[in-house]
Motif scaffolding. Sequence first.
Motif, mmCIF file in Angstrom:
data_model
loop_
_atom_site.group_PDB
_atom_site.id
_atom_site.type_symbol
_atom_site.label_atom_id
_atom_site.label_comp_id
_atom_site.label_asym_id
_atom_site.label_seq_id
_atom_site.Cartn_x
_atom_site.Cartn_y
_atom_site.Cartn_z
ATOM 1 N N ARG A 16 0.845 -1.196 0.000
ATOM 2 C CA ARG A 16 0.000 0.000 0.000
ATOM 3 C C ARG A 16 0.876 1.240 0.000
ATOM 4 N NH1 ARG A 16 -5.266 -1.103 2.425
ATOM 5 N NH2 ARG A 16 -5.322 -3.269 3.054
ATOM 6 N N ARG A 76 0.248 5.236 0.552
ATOM 7 C CA ARG A 76 -0.778 6.182 1.006
ATOM 8 C C ARG A 76 -0.187 7.576 1.104
ATOM 9 N NH1 ARG A 76 -4.600 4.998 6.060
ATOM 10 N NH2 ARG A 76 -5.252 3.404 4.594
ATOM 11 N N SER A 84 -16.552 8.758 -0.420
ATOM 12 C CA SER A 84 -15.248 8.257 -0.834
ATOM 13 C C SER A 84 -15.313 7.839 -2.304
ATOM 14 C CB SER A 84 -14.826 7.081 0.044
ATOM 15 O OG SER A 84 -15.755 6.028 -0.088
ATOM 16 N N TRP A 85 -14.153 7.632 -2.905
ATOM 17 C CA TRP A 85 -14.053 7.194 -4.291
ATOM 18 C C TRP A 85 -13.107 6.010 -4.348
ATOM 19 C CZ3 TRP A 85 -9.742 6.655 -7.337
ATOM 20 C CH2 TRP A 85 -9.955 6.410 -8.687
ATOM 21 N N SER A 86 -13.397 5.038 -5.194
ATOM 22 C CA SER A 86 -12.528 3.895 -5.404
ATOM 23 C C SER A 86 -12.512 3.545 -6.885
ATOM 24 C CB SER A 86 -13.023 2.690 -4.598
ATOM 25 O OG SER A 86 -12.311 1.521 -4.980
ATOM 26 N N SER A 87 -11.388 3.045 -7.344
ATOM 27 C CA SER A 87 -11.290 2.614 -8.736
ATOM 28 C C SER A 87 -12.185 1.410 -9.010
ATOM 29 C CB SER A 87 -9.832 2.289 -9.091
ATOM 30 O OG SER A 87 -9.326 1.264 -8.255
ATOM 31 N N GLN A 88 -12.680 0.761 -7.968
ATOM 32 C CA GLN A 88 -13.577 -0.385 -8.128
ATOM 33 C C GLN A 88 -15.047 0.031 -8.207
ATOM 34 O OE1 GLN A 88 -12.276 -2.676 -4.677
ATOM 35 N NE2 GLN A 88 -11.393 -4.153 -6.100
ATOM 36 N N ASP A 89 -15.355 1.291 -7.899
ATOM 37 C CA ASP A 89 -16.740 1.762 -7.940
ATOM 38 C C ASP A 89 -17.260 1.796 -9.368
ATOM 39 O OD1 ASP A 89 -16.646 2.129 -5.217
ATOM 40 O OD2 ASP A 89 -16.352 4.300 -5.334
ATOM 41 N N ARG A 143 -8.383 5.542 -12.437
ATOM 42 C CA ARG A 143 -9.163 4.305 -12.494
ATOM 43 C C ARG A 143 -8.673 3.424 -13.643
ATOM 44 N NH1 ARG A 143 -14.480 3.037 -11.321
ATOM 45 N NH2 ARG A 143 -14.763 5.182 -10.709
ATOM 46 N N ILE A 186 -5.741 -1.218 -6.868
ATOM 47 C CA ILE A 186 -6.940 -0.543 -6.374
ATOM 48 C C ILE A 186 -6.523 0.831 -5.878
ATOM 49 C CG2 ILE A 186 -8.783 -0.571 -4.657
ATOM 50 C CD1 ILE A 186 -8.473 -3.665 -4.650
ATOM 51 N N ALA A 189 -7.929 4.517 -4.119
ATOM 52 C CA ALA A 189 -9.033 5.034 -3.301
ATOM 53 C C ALA A 189 -8.713 6.451 -2.839
ATOM 54 C CB ALA A 189 -9.266 4.131 -2.092
ATOM 55 N N TRP A 191 -10.446 9.348 -0.007
ATOM 56 C CA TRP A 191 -11.444 9.589 1.020
ATOM 57 C C TRP A 191 -10.936 10.644 1.980
ATOM 58 C CZ3 TRP A 191 -7.949 5.711 1.076
ATOM 59 C CH2 TRP A 191 -7.235 5.495 2.251
#
Length: 105
Positions: A32, A34, A49-54, A78, A87, A89, A91
Amino acid sequence: RIVVQSNVEASLDDIMDCGCVPDAGPKPVTVRFRVTNQADPSRPALSQSWSSQDEVQALPTDSSRPTLSDGLGLQHIRMVANSCDMIAALWQEGAQVCFELRVET
């Protein structure tokens, strides 16, 4: 102020012993990266929040996004993250805005 923090979720022994175990294969490792930054106190907090998986392609247009931002950078993140089996993210935790990129080995 930007603080860059990387965190490998494995002990040094796990990393050094990452060879094949009979019938088990190599031990998986999560890496990870960050980045945290102080949120601008004059702007509203991120509403979600936002995620590349959304499924959604970018953060919704709301008062927490700068006027000139159309979310295109998040769409590019993404695309790259998904192409590289990572992945991403974004937030907010209190006064901290966090971005994380995670990859499983």
